[in-house]
Design a protein around this motif. Structure first.
Motif, PDB file in Angstrom:
ATOM      1  N   PRO A  34      69.858 -37.870   5.932  1.00 16.30           N
ATOM      2  CA  PRO A  34      70.768 -37.421   4.866  1.00 16.30           C
ATOM      3  C   PRO A  34      71.884 -38.434   4.641  1.00 16.30           C
ATOM      4  N   SER A  35      72.232 -38.641   3.373  1.00 13.92           N
ATOM      5  CA  SER A  35      73.259 -39.636   3.035  1.00 13.92           C
ATOM      6  C   SER A  35      74.622 -39.276   3.616  1.00 13.92           C
ATOM      7  N   GLU A  36      74.857 -37.966   3.863  1.00 13.77           N
ATOM      8  CA  GLU A  36      76.151 -37.539   4.401  1.00 13.77           C
ATOM      9  C   GLU A  36      76.308 -37.865   5.885  1.00 13.77           C
ATOM     10  N   LEU A  37      75.200 -38.184   6.562  1.00 14.14           N
ATOM     11  CA  LEU A  37      75.232 -38.396   8.010  1.00 14.14           C
ATOM     12  C   LEU A  37      75.615 -39.844   8.297  1.00 14.14           C
ATOM     13  N   GLU A  38      76.916 -40.070   8.483  1.00 11.82           N
ATOM     14  CA  GLU A  38      77.442 -41.403   8.760  1.00 11.82           C
ATOM     15  C   GLU A  38      78.353 -41.318   9.974  1.00 11.82           C
ATOM     16  N   GLY A  39      77.961 -41.962  11.053  1.00  9.66           N
ATOM     17  CA  GLY A  39      78.747 -41.916  12.277  1.00  9.66           C
ATOM     18  C   GLY A  39      77.848 -42.110  13.477  1.00  9.66           C
ATOM     19  N   THR A  40      78.324 -41.721  14.648  1.00 11.02           N
ATOM     20  CA  THR A  40      77.594 -41.988  15.886  1.00 11.02           C
ATOM     21  C   THR A  40      77.519 -40.736  16.757  1.00 11.02           C
ATOM     22  N   LEU A  41      76.304 -40.430  17.205  1.00 15.19           N
ATOM     23  CA  LEU A  41      76.099 -39.403  18.218  1.00 15.19           C
ATOM     24  C   LEU A  41      76.131 -40.078  19.577  1.00 15.19           C
ATOM     25  N   TYR A  42      77.102 -39.702  20.407  1.00 16.78           N
ATOM     26  CA  TYR A  42      77.197 -40.202  21.782  1.00 16.78           C
ATOM     27  C   TYR A  42      76.741 -39.115  22.746  1.00 16.78           C
ATOM     28  N   ARG A 404      79.953 -32.016   5.097  1.00 12.66           N
ATOM     29  CA  ARG A 404      81.194 -32.664   4.676  1.00 12.66           C
ATOM     30  C   ARG A 404      82.343 -31.974   5.390  1.00 12.66           C
ATOM     31  N   ALA A 405      83.491 -32.598   5.403  1.00 14.56           N
ATOM     32  CA  ALA A 405      84.644 -32.017   6.103  1.00 14.56           C
ATOM     33  C   ALA A 405      85.023 -30.658   5.539  1.00 14.56           C
ATOM     34  N   ASP A 406      84.787 -30.455   4.225  1.00 14.60           N
ATOM     35  CA  ASP A 406      85.173 -29.197   3.596  1.00 14.60           C
ATOM     36  C   ASP A 406      83.995 -28.264   3.351  1.00 14.60           C
ATOM     37  N   SER A 407      82.835 -28.536   3.957  1.00 15.25           N
ATOM     38  CA  SER A 407      81.678 -27.648   3.796  1.00 15.25           C
ATOM     39  C   SER A 407      81.940 -26.301   4.444  1.00 15.25           C
ATOM     40  N   ALA A 408      81.216 -25.288   3.980  1.00 16.10           N
ATOM     41  CA  ALA A 408      81.321 -23.963   4.579  1.00 16.10           C
ATOM     42  C   ALA A 408      80.866 -24.016   6.035  1.00 16.10           C
ATOM     43  N   PRO A 460      82.347 -39.050  13.369  1.00 15.63           N
ATOM     44  CA  PRO A 460      82.173 -39.568  12.007  1.00 15.63           C
ATOM     45  C   PRO A 460      82.664 -41.010  11.892  1.00 15.63           C
ATOM     46  N   ARG A 461      82.062 -41.755  10.978  1.00 12.70           N
ATOM     47  CA  ARG A 461      82.403 -43.158  10.805  1.00 12.70           C
ATOM     48  C   ARG A 461      83.911 -43.339  10.582  1.00 12.70           C
ATOM     49  N   ALA A 462      84.521 -42.459   9.814  1.00 13.82           N
ATOM     50  CA  ALA A 462      85.941 -42.607   9.473  1.00 13.82           C
ATOM     51  C   ALA A 462      86.844 -42.460  10.688  1.00 13.82           C
ATOM     52  N   GLU A 463      86.358 -41.821  11.765  1.00 10.57           N
ATOM     53  CA  GLU A 463      87.196 -41.607  12.951  1.00 10.57           C
ATOM     54  C   GLU A 463      87.014 -42.685  14.005  1.00 10.57           C
ATOM     55  N   ARG A 464      86.042 -43.574  13.798  1.00 17.47           N
ATOM     56  CA  ARG A 464      85.791 -44.647  14.762  1.00 17.47           C
ATOM     57  C   ARG A 464      86.872 -45.720  14.646  1.00 17.47           C
ATOM     58  N   PRO A 465      87.269 -46.349  15.744  1.00 21.93           N
ATOM     59  CA  PRO A 465      88.264 -47.438  15.665  1.00 21.93           C
ATOM     60  C   PRO A 465      87.670 -48.676  15.001  1.00 21.93           C
TER      61      PRO A 465
END
Length: 465
Positions: A34-42, A404-408, A460-465
């Motif tokens: 999914p295009s919304e899935l951007e980030g890393t699973l640790y 998304r951050a604002d999804s139900a 999420p990608r936006a929270e990564r340093p």
């Protein structure tokens, strides 16, 4: 001549170590990310680098941190050992130096005075810009979020006085605070505990010490917007048994489990301890307060859920008594009695419970578990269980990622690693959490199996340093 490897007692039979670090730059993807899935699973789990003692168990394995990095529809995989003092000493010696789980009496003489138990094998956790490998009897190791190489241990810049903190941290989604506790936190077998709170920037803002009614196993706990709940299970320690080379824990069926509840804005001397017999919990899905009622949703079994620890008489525990069922425990704080209502969730046999992290500590609807047959979703409103069945595969902890951050609540994806023994490989399933019976949106395929990882988190990608 080196020692031969053998199967290691685990929660579901036995495990064999993988023993290698790997990089797969561009994983095979069956389906579409999914295009919304951007980030890393640790993820973090145990993977023993040298043969263990025959009487040891899976929770004593060396820490292995892995990552699935989602970027523009592609996925890269990486796994690295947590290079602890114990790991490096054994690697230099080219063999085992440390013995049984939390028992220094079974170690080689040259290990005296070293950090034997801090394996970093339980949870991969991200807070205040740091990726941490957690283990409940130690301080965490810092991990480089890109390379997964091990950085120095994190002692909170010397702010923390206790010697341990839980591997089941709770993040307050409103304040960003990290709520934690430590057990055996002064380095002895006494029932010393500590409540710990770290603010959103990583500063220790609260640490209070107290004692549990007995020294047992405290692996997970609950936090609501108003209360903290400490859960102590009747797996007890005994200095004489440990000195004789025995297990750190032994199950005492005559003892109740303990549930200590206090208000978040109170002090630890106000903790009220409830006692529940035939009620052993491994993990907590979520908790919330409704007036005078504190509700805790947890995996509950009648007996011990740790089959590799004997009872206090030296007997094997009955595995049938350790099968967990997700159950709501409701504590009535207005009653002078230990009034607790148990409400099992129909059919929800499983472990590794999770919820939508945005609804942690509050009333919520959706929960997720690893089931015996696959991956399950619990609807607390309708009390219905939906399951994604995985024929011939064994799932690991499901991690929920909001669309998304604002999804139900519950609108998002479930990520769960699935080993497929017949094919000798592993796949990370990406499920639509609202359509559990549907085929996976994507399967990220690895050309090798993966050892059991206990717990992980998506950043999420936006929270990564």
């Amino acid at each position: 001549m080196s020692e031969p490897f053998h199967a290691i007692p685990s929660f579901y039979g036995t495990e064999t170590p993988l023993r290698f670090e790997a990089d797969v730059h561009d994983c095979e993807v069956i389906g579409r990310i999914p295009s919304e899935l951007e980030g890393t699973l640790y993820r973090a789990g145990p993977d023993t680098q040298f043969p263990t003692l025959a009487a040891d168990n899976i929770v004593n394995g060396d820490g292995m941190v892995s990552s699935f990095d989602f970027r523009d529809g592609h996925v890269a995989f990486k796994c690295r050992y947590v290079k602890t003092e114990r790991f490096l000493k054994e690697r230099a010696a080219r063999g085992r130096l440390y013995g049984k789980y939390r028992n220094q009496h079974t170690d080689a003489a040259e290990t005296h005075g070293t950090d034997r138990d801090n394996t970093g094998n339980t949870t991969a956790f991200f807070h205040a810009g740091r990726l941490l490998a957690l283990r409940e009897d130690s301080y965490p190791h810092q991990i480089d979020p890109d390379t997964l190489e091990t950085l120095p241990k994190w002692d909170f810049a010397g702010q923390l006085k206790g010697m341990s903190l839980t591997a089941h941290p709770k993040i307050d989604p409103v304040t960003g605070e990290w709520w934690s506790y430590g057990f055996y936190c002064r380095g002895t077998l006494d029932a010393d505990m500590a409540l710990q709170v770290i603010d959103a920037k990583g500063k220790v803002v609260r640490e209070e010490f107290f004692q549990s009614p007995y020294a047992g196993l405290a692996h997970d706990f609950g936090v609501t917007r108003e209360h903290v709940i400490f859960a102590v299970m009747p797996l007890t320690t005994d200095a004489a048994r440990i000195a004789a080379g025995g297990d750190f824990y032994a199950y005492d069926p005559d003892l109740p489990s303990l549930w200590g509840i206090m208000r978040r804005d109170a002090t630890v001397d106000t903790i009220r301890w409830f006692k529940l017999h035939e009620c052993v919990s491994g993990h907590i899905m979520n908790a919330y307060t409704d007036g005078d009622m504190v509700h805790i949703d947890a995996t509950i079994s009648k007996g011990s859920a740790f089959p590799f620890f004997n009872d206090v008489h030296g007997n094997k525990v009955d595995p049938a008594q350790g099968i967990p069922l997700v159950t709501r425990l409701s504590f009535d704080l207005s009653s002078a009695e230990d009034k607790v209502t148990r409400t099992p969730f129909p059919g929800a046999m499983g472990e590794m419970p999770r919820c939508d992290p945005r609804y942690a500590m509050a009333a919520y609807r959706w929960g997720f578990i690893k089931t015996r047959n696959g991956i399950g979703r619990l609807d607390w409103k309708t009390r219905e269980l939906a399951e994604h069945v995985i024929p011939g595969g064994s799932s690991q902890e499901p991690v929920f990622v909001p669309r998304r951050a604002d999804s139900a609540e519950g609108d998002g994806f479930l990520l769960s690693l699935v080993n497929k023994p017949a094919e000798g490989c592993a796949e990370l399933y990406v499920l639509d959490a609202q359509h559990m019976e549907a085929p996976p949106l994507a399967r990220v395929r690895l050309p090798f199996k993966q050892p059991m990882a206990f717990h992980g988190n998506f950043v999420p990608r936006a929270e990564r340093p």
